[in-house]
Design a protein around this motif. Structure first.
Motif, short mmCIF file in Angstrom:
data_model
loop_
_atom_site.label_atom_id
_atom_site.label_comp_id
_atom_site.label_asym_id
_atom_site.label_seq_id
_atom_site.Cartn_x
_atom_site.Cartn_y
_atom_site.Cartn_z
N GLN A 133 7.50 -6.54 -4.27
CA GLN A 133 8.41 -6.28 -5.70
C GLN A 133 8.82 -7.78 -5.86
OE1 GLN A 133 11.86 -3.63 -5.00
NE2 GLN A 133 11.80 -3.80 -7.66
N MET A 134 9.19 -8.27 -5.86
CA MET A 134 9.50 -9.63 -6.34
C MET A 134 7.90 -10.60 -6.81
SD MET A 134 12.75 -9.11 -5.94
CE MET A 134 13.65 -11.15 -5.98
N SER A 135 7.08 -9.76 -6.66
CA SER A 135 6.43 -11.06 -7.08
C SER A 135 5.54 -9.76 -8.27
CB SER A 135 5.16 -10.56 -6.00
OG SER A 135 5.32 -11.37 -5.13
N LEU A 184 0.54 -1.03 0.09
CA LEU A 184 -0.03 -0.24 0.41
C LEU A 184 1.13 1.29 0.13
CD1 LEU A 184 -3.34 0.02 0.42
CD2 LEU A 184 -2.79 0.94 2.52
N VAL A 185 2.07 1.60 0.96
CA VAL A 185 2.64 2.55 0.43
C VAL A 185 3.52 2.74 0.01
CG1 VAL A 185 4.50 3.29 2.20
CG2 VAL A 185 2.78 2.49 3.53
N GLN A 186 4.12 1.75 -0.72
CA GLN A 186 4.98 1.34 -2.05
C GLN A 186 4.08 2.11 -3.08
OE1 GLN A 186 6.44 -2.66 -2.38
NE2 GLN A 186 7.90 -2.10 -0.20
N LEU A 187 2.98 1.66 -2.96
CA LEU A 187 1.69 1.49 -4.54
C LEU A 187 2.21 3.47 -4.67
CD1 LEU A 187 -0.33 -1.17 -4.68
CD2 LEU A 187 1.61 -0.57 -6.39
N ALA A 188 1.52 3.72 -3.29
CA ALA A 188 1.44 5.18 -2.77
C ALA A 188 2.07 6.26 -3.46
CB ALA A 188 0.69 5.36 -1.59
N GLU A 189 3.42 5.48 -2.94
CA GLU A 189 5.01 6.07 -3.21
C GLU A 189 5.34 6.29 -4.58
OE1 GLU A 189 7.44 7.13 -0.18
OE2 GLU A 189 6.38 7.23 1.03
N ALA A 247 8.70 -11.79 -11.07
CA ALA A 247 7.48 -12.80 -10.90
C ALA A 247 7.01 -12.88 -12.77
CB ALA A 247 7.52 -13.79 -10.12
N VAL A 248 6.17 -11.72 -11.74
CA VAL A 248 5.16 -12.04 -13.43
C VAL A 248 5.61 -11.52 -14.48
CG1 VAL A 248 2.83 -10.21 -13.82
CG2 VAL A 248 2.73 -10.92 -11.48
N GLU A 249 6.36 -10.12 -14.43
CA GLU A 249 6.92 -9.91 -15.66
C GLU A 249 8.07 -11.19 -16.17
OE1 GLU A 249 9.17 -6.63 -15.49
OE2 GLU A 249 7.10 -5.48 -15.16
N TYR A 250 9.08 -12.60 -15.53
CA TYR A 250 9.44 -13.03 -16.29
C TYR A 250 8.93 -14.31 -16.55
CZ TYR A 250 12.54 -16.81 -15.88
OH TYR A 250 12.78 -18.11 -15.79
N VAL A 251 7.41 -14.79 -15.98
CA VAL A 251 6.44 -15.70 -16.62
C VAL A 251 5.52 -14.32 -17.58
CG1 VAL A 251 4.33 -16.95 -16.49
CG2 VAL A 251 5.34 -16.90 -14.18
N GLY A 252 5.73 -13.85 -17.65
CA GLY A 252 5.29 -12.97 -19.15
C GLY A 252 6.47 -12.79 -20.15
N ALA A 253 7.40 -13.02 -19.77
CA ALA A 253 7.71 -13.23 -20.97
C ALA A 253 8.66 -14.49 -21.70
CB ALA A 253 9.84 -12.17 -20.37
N ASN A 254 8.64 -15.31 -20.40
CA ASN A 254 8.94 -16.65 -20.89
C ASN A 254 8.08 -18.06 -20.42
OD1 ASN A 254 12.37 -15.50 -20.40
ND2 ASN A 254 11.97 -15.03 -19.01
N TRP A 305 13.99 -1.97 -5.04
CA TRP A 305 15.02 -2.37 -5.87
C TRP A 305 14.53 -0.72 -7.17
CZ3 TRP A 305 18.81 -4.13 -3.80
CH2 TRP A 305 18.46 -4.74 -2.64
N PRO A 306 15.45 -0.94 -8.06
CA PRO A 306 14.89 0.68 -8.78
C PRO A 306 14.02 -0.07 -9.95
CG PRO A 306 16.59 0.88 -8.16
CD PRO A 306 16.21 0.01 -7.51
N ASP A 307 12.94 -0.02 -10.09
CA ASP A 307 12.49 -0.95 -11.05
C ASP A 307 10.63 0.36 -11.07
OD1 ASP A 307 12.54 -2.06 -13.49
OD2 ASP A 307 12.58 -3.75 -12.20
N THR A 308 10.49 -0.15 -12.32
CA THR A 308 9.15 0.61 -12.81
C THR A 308 8.06 -0.65 -13.13
OG1 THR A 308 10.03 1.42 -15.05
CG2 THR A 308 9.89 2.31 -13.08
N TYR A 309 7.54 -0.36 -13.04
CA TYR A 309 5.71 -1.96 -13.39
C TYR A 309 4.75 -0.95 -13.97
CZ TYR A 309 9.15 -4.32 -10.38
OH TYR A 309 10.41 -4.91 -9.39
N GLY A 310 4.00 -1.47 -14.88
CA GLY A 310 2.60 -1.24 -15.67
C GLY A 310 1.57 -1.50 -14.78
N ASP A 311 0.43 -0.89 -15.24
CA ASP A 311 -0.87 -1.35 -14.44
C ASP A 311 -0.85 -3.26 -14.18
OD1 ASP A 311 -0.95 1.45 -13.35
OD2 ASP A 311 -2.36 1.47 -14.94
#
Length: 500
Positions: free
Chosen positions: A316-318, A85-90, A321-328, A95-101
């Motif tokens: 963030q590691m979840s 909740l705090v990470q999404l709000a801010e 994992a979503v991005e890894y499965v989406g790519a591989n 770890w420096p990274d960005t993610y789509g909705d």
């Protein structure tokens, strides 16, 4: 206090816990300006948080101990509810990274699916009221005639092994070096892991058994008491927070608290509040001695800690994992197989998978790859959302069965091995859920193995002999015969058990 007043007090505590965890803390951590622009990921984080808060509060009203459920829902509340909740709000992560909705929503769906599956698994794992206690289990009662002698023998071996390996690794001085300074003591990582476990785990297991037997007044001489005190001193030295990872030091301390601090004196509300304080405030500062002994504490706001420290990277590691499965694509169980077969050396299995935390760290391009990987991400890597549901349904089922065995043992006042391993698993579960699975299983399995071997050696033969001659007797006569054959259990009469 009357039964009615006690029940009203429990409902009051349960309501207070739910209001604080489900309402007050989100208000404190989420900036007021963000409430007017709640998007789907934030709403789903709130759903995880409120659901976990409800599951934490219900056992308080129902007067349920269930220590395995308690730490599971505490982890979900803090690491998968409040922190995201705090990470999404801010819009910041450790770890420096960005993610789509799409990635954010999928990760939240993964979390909710795992929580619902775990809840369903615990309901399915509820034993039938008519299910009898299995009397033939050789590890069902370890305090039998000769148990003290076996305790002394096994404890002596554990102390000798621990002492010999300590001398080989550099002596007592090496135990008070920073953790990262100990990595070069052994030639290979496997050698270091084996030596580390043999130094700490047998001593800890013997200590738990010794303290339990002592607490139940089954020691009749000074020697086993002195041995237990020696085990306690050695355990505190070899498991100190300077040279040990937080998962082990925390598990040792919390296990001892769960075993020997009277539950009813603190109550479910007090334990839950204490754990919340531990996870939110204490946990970030327990790695002060990872690299040096200066212990320089740099204070920061809790919200800043949530978005800056890798301790809170489970969500963030979840996402990774979503991005890894989406790519591989999923690994079709390969990562799970590698975790279960952690004991197979890479020299024999060249294609052995990397730990999931390292796999995701390398795939994400991070410079640091000794990362966590929550159990939700493990399930998703191995089989997508279906893998998450299956994994947590089984996990919830097994947890409920273990918890039921533990409750039954306490109700009947028997010296069951479940009274040893369930408090440990309750404390260790936080690190099992945070991951990654390969490392968590490697450390957990050694404790379970030594606990089982100790319990089996301490009471198996005597228990089978006593059962063999009592199957044809009535329950009352069987109990009288057992009491006559075992002076250690003379104070546990049938009337005592009935009164409990």
């Amino acid at each position: 206090m009357g039964a009615g007043n006690e029940m009203n007090l429990r409902y009051m505590y349960a309501t207070l816990l739910f209001l604080v965890a489900g309402g007050l803390l989100p208000l404190l951590f989420l900036p007021r300006s963000d409430w007017g622009q709640l998007d789907a990921p934030l709403v789903m984080s709130l759903a995880v948080l409120v659901y976990s808060a409800a599951m934490l509060s219900y056992p308080v009203a129902a007067n349920k101990e269930r220590i395995l459920d308690m730490t599971f829902w505490l982890f979900a509340y803090v690491f998968l509810g409040l922190v995201p909740l705090v990470q999404l709000a801010e819009s910041r992560f450790p770890w420096p990274d960005t993610y789509g909705d799409g990635t954010l929503v999928t990760a939240q769906l993964m979390t909710l699916a795992g929580l619902l599956a775990y809840h369903a698994g615990t309901l399915l794992g509820k034993p039938s009221k008519a299910s009898p206690t299995a009397p033939g289990n050789p590890a069902a009662d370890f305090a039998k005639p000769g148990g003290t002698r076996r305790f002394l023998v096994v404890s002596g071996l554990a102390i000798l092994i621990s002492g010999a390996l300590l001398v080989q690794s550099g002596g007592i001085h090496s135990l008070f070096l920073p953790r990262n300074a100990l990595q070069n003591v052994y030639e290979t990582k496997s050698q270091g892991l084996i030596a580390d476990q043999l130094i700490k785990v047998p001593v800890f297991v013997c200590l738990i058994f010794g303290l339990t037997l002592w607490k139940r007044r089954l020691f009749r001489s000074a020697l086993p008491k002195l041995t237990t005190l020696l085990l306690l001193a050695l355990c505190l030295v070899v498991s100190n927070p300077i040279s040990n990872a937080r998962y082990w030091f925390g598990s040792v301390m919390l296990t001892l608290c769960l075993l020997f601090v009277p539950w009813r004196r603190i109550g479910r509300f007090g334990w839950t509040a204490g754990y919340l304080l531990l996870f939110i405030v204490v946990f970030p500062y327990t790695d002060l001695f990872r690299n040096n002994l200066d212990g320089d504490i740099q204070t920061a706001g809790i919200s800043d800690i949530f978005v800056q420290k890798g301790d809170y990277d489970a969500f963030q590691m979840s996402l990774n994992a979503v991005e890894y499965v989406g790519a591989n694509g999923t690994t079709h169980g390969k990562q799970l197989l590698g975790a279960l077969l952690f004991w197979v050396p890479r020299s024999l299995w060249e294609a052995k998978p990397l730990s999931s935390g390292q796999l995701l760290g390398e795939a994400s391009g991070y410079f640091y790859t000794n990362l966590s990987c929550p159990l939700w991400a493990e399930g998703y890597l191995n089989g997508g959302l279906a893998g998450v549901v299956l994994l947590f349904a089984v996990y919830g089922f097994v947890s409920r069965r273990l918890q039921s065995k533990y409750e039954e043992s306490r109700r009947l006042s028997t010296m069951s091995i479940y009274r040893i391993i369930v408090p440990f698993l309750s404390a260790y579960q936080v690190f099992l859920l945070r991951g990654d699975l390969m490392n968590a299983l490697a450390y957990m399995s050694s404790f379970l193995l030594f606990a089982y071997l100790f319990a089996r050696r301490s009471g198996g033969g005597s228990l089978r002999k006593s059962l063999r001659g009592s199957r044809s007797r009535s329950p009352g006569r069987t109990f009288a015969a057992d009491r006559a054959g075992s002076a250690a259990f003379s104070r546990y009469t049938l009337s005592d058990i009935t009164k409990r």
